[in-house]
Structures are given as C-alpha cells and as structure tokens.
Write a protein that holds these residues in place. Sequence first.
Motif, PDB file in Angstrom:
ATOM      1  N   SER A  46      91.173 100.679  33.997  1.00  0.00           N
ATOM      2  CA  SER A  46      90.283  99.490  33.511  1.00  0.00           C
ATOM      3  C   SER A  46      89.203  99.451  34.336  1.00  0.00           C
ATOM      4  O   SER A  46      87.913  98.837  33.854  1.00  0.00           O
ATOM      5  N   LEU A  50      85.272  98.469  32.619  1.00  0.00           N
ATOM      6  CA  LEU A  50      84.567  97.501  33.126  1.00  0.00           C
ATOM      7  C   LEU A  50      83.273  98.022  33.538  1.00  0.00           C
ATOM      8  O   LEU A  50      82.172  97.182  33.291  1.00  0.00           O
ATOM      9  N   SER A  54      79.948  96.450  31.821  1.00  0.00           N
ATOM     10  CA  SER A  54      78.917  95.927  32.599  1.00  0.00           C
ATOM     11  C   SER A  54      77.317  96.473  32.173  1.00  0.00           C
ATOM     12  O   SER A  54      76.495  95.888  32.308  1.00  0.00           O
ATOM     13  N   SER A  68      79.077  90.184  38.677  1.00  0.00           N
ATOM     14  CA  SER A  68      80.393  90.097  38.359  1.00  0.00           C
ATOM     15  C   SER A  68      81.316  91.368  38.242  1.00  0.00           C
ATOM     16  O   SER A  68      82.443  91.138  38.734  1.00  0.00           O
ATOM     17  N   LEU A  69      80.623  92.625  37.880  1.00  0.00           N
ATOM     18  CA  LEU A  69      81.464  93.789  38.063  1.00  0.00           C
ATOM     19  C   LEU A  69      81.862  94.102  39.466  1.00  0.00           C
ATOM     20  O   LEU A  69      82.944  94.498  39.700  1.00  0.00           O
ATOM     21  N   ASP A  71      82.439  91.969  41.833  1.00  0.00           N
ATOM     22  CA  ASP A  71      83.646  90.930  42.144  1.00  0.00           C
ATOM     23  C   ASP A  71      84.958  91.462  41.509  1.00  0.00           C
ATOM     24  O   ASP A  71      85.884  91.461  42.305  1.00  0.00           O
ATOM     25  N   LYS A  72      84.746  92.084  40.390  1.00  0.00           N
ATOM     26  CA  LYS A  72      86.250  92.313  39.605  1.00  0.00           C
ATOM     27  C   LYS A  72      86.474  93.698  40.056  1.00  0.00           C
ATOM     28  O   LYS A  72      87.847  93.919  40.525  1.00  0.00           O
ATOM     29  N   LEU A  73      85.568  94.673  40.621  1.00  0.00           N
ATOM     30  CA  LEU A  73      86.178  95.708  41.109  1.00  0.00           C
ATOM     31  C   LEU A  73      86.638  95.597  42.529  1.00  0.00           C
ATOM     32  O   LEU A  73      87.881  96.391  42.971  1.00  0.00           O
ATOM     33  N   GLN A  74      86.056  94.650  43.375  1.00  0.00           N
ATOM     34  CA  GLN A  74      86.757  94.521  44.530  1.00  0.00           C
ATOM     35  C   GLN A  74      88.117  93.874  44.585  1.00  0.00           C
ATOM     36  O   GLN A  74      89.137  94.293  45.322  1.00  0.00           O
ATOM     37  N   GLU A  75      88.309  93.115  43.337  1.00  0.00           N
ATOM     38  CA  GLU A  75      89.490  92.497  42.791  1.00  0.00           C
ATOM     39  C   GLU A  75      90.651  93.574  42.597  1.00  0.00           C
ATOM     40  O   GLU A  75      91.897  93.502  43.142  1.00  0.00           O
ATOM     41  N   ILE A  76      90.169  94.473  41.838  1.00  0.00           N
ATOM     42  CA  ILE A  76      91.167  95.579  41.439  1.00  0.00           C
ATOM     43  C   ILE A  76      91.490  96.670  42.602  1.00  0.00           C
ATOM     44  O   ILE A  76      92.577  97.022  42.919  1.00  0.00           O
TER      45      ILE A  76
END
Length: 326
Positions: A46, A50, A54, A68-69, A71-76
Amino acid sequence: MALSNSQYEAIIKEYERTRYSNHILTENRREEVYRTIPGFQELAESISFLSVDSARRMLEGDELAQKSLHDKLQEIVSRQRKLLTQYGFSADYLKPVCNCADCGDTGYIILDNGTREKCHCFRQQEIRLLYAQSHIQDMIERENFSTLSYQYYQGDDLRRFEAAVQLSRKFVQNFNDEYENLFFYGTVGTGKSFLSGCIAGELLQQGHSVIYFSAAGLFDMLARYSFDAKSKELLYDLCEDLYGCDLLIIDDLGTETTNSFITSQLFSCLNERYLRRKATLISTNLTLEELRDRYSDRIFSRITSHFALCKLTGADIRILKKRLAK
C-alpha cells in the motif's frame, strides 16, 4: 603504501559480494514475514499506491498532499513494527542488512561537500592487504581475551598481570573517547605481546585500523625505502599509514640494531602520532634504564611522559607451556 589495481579491484569485488549476500538475506527475511504475518504484504504494498496517489495530488495543486502522505506512511510504519514484534520478530527485522552501517557496504562515505572518502572498513581491508607480512590476523586468533589465563602467574607477578589486563580492557573500552598510549615492558615471555594481540583483536572488531609490526621488521622496511631512490613514493605512503592508523603496535622494541637512523625514525613516528592524537602501543623486554641508555633523551621523555607504563614480570610462559606439554 598504495594499493595495486588488482588489490583495489579485489576489495571492491568483495564489497559487491557482501552487498549481494546481504540483499538476498534481506529478501529472505521479507518473504518469511509475508508468509508468517497475515496482511503484512498488502500493508507494505500500500506504500507504493499511496506514493503514486500523493504525487498525482501534488501535480493537481493539492498543498496538503505531502503532509498527508507523511502522516499515512508514519502510521503504516508504526503498524508494521507493532505486527513484527507481535509475531516474535524484532521491530527492525526488515531493515536492509549491511555489515557496515556507515557506508552501507560500499566502502565509501559521502561527505557534506559532496566528495567521498574511504570508509574505515575499506581502510582496514586496505591495511590488511598492505601489511599481510605482519601476520596480525594469525596473532589475534591465538592471542585474545577469550584465551587469557592467569594460571602461569603467582604473587607480585600475578598482581602485575591482573593490573595489565585491567589497563588493556580499559584502553579498549575508552578508545573512542580518550587518547592514550601504552608501554608494556618487563622480562621475556610474560604476556606483553599477548596483551597487544588482545587489544588489536578487540579494536579490529570495532572497525578501527590497526597496524602491527615487530620493531625489527618496521625499521628494516623504513631503511629499505629510505635508502632506495626508487621507493620515495612507497616511503611516503608507508609513513602516512604509520602516522594515520588508529592504533600502531610496535612489538619487541630493542630487538632491532639501533643506530642514529632508527632513533630518528622512531622519534618522528612517536612525535607525529602524538601530534595527530593517534594511539601507539609499544612492548619491549628492555628496562626503563636500558630504554634511556639505548635511545635518545627525547624518545625516553616522550614515552615516559605520554604513555601509560605497565611492567610485567615472571617466568617465561612459553617455556612453561612447553614443559607442561611434555
């Protein structure tokens, strides 16, 4: 001394083999994780989706796309690390494997100004090739802290050896933070060269450059290069290696035929390494009085002022071992 083209290529090919081997290891770990942890592969894949999404949003003028990218990468990444530990892996299990984290197994480090320089791991391989005649690798396989024994010492001899071992361990422990030189002296066969090997082995494992020479071998090489007009470049390279390596070990000082040339070379070496704050370890069977009488006052003063002096005494351990073997 400079590497020949074949020697340089041999080192580079070894780095290539190391990178390939570690790449295979990293890929095998990745496949193992994918097989073991349900949904981990989809989570990893994923990231690519993303990133592409992005990039499209940024081209369309979305100013929040990059944040946004991130933040989402950090979450993954956080979810991946949690899953890894949950299934018994270390959190950094999928981190690319490399033998040297400083250069990534390339042999070179990129400096802030964009230029590159040889990594310490390349430098150590270079030294091993150039000074193979020193047999340092053979020495440290036999003489290391894991084979250390106190059984051949008694009384004051034992106390002196215990103090020398403690000093040697402290020297290794503080090597990166404190500048220090060691001078082991005393009777024949009491462990001076053994402790030198212990120290060399530990520092080599830490990635430091270590050059070992017997005094006779060192000064013989310096004399050959100094008095041969065709070897001026070799002499310059040799001196740069002697002056610049992290640790220089001169074993059995006093066994060489001493003259004004050798005295001058020894002082130049000690003085230059002192100016560069590079550690030196010397072992000798000479007493301090014999050291003073044999060499110049400048050398005696430099050693007694800037080296930690450590005296070892006792019976010749090599003879004791032969007797026990019989």
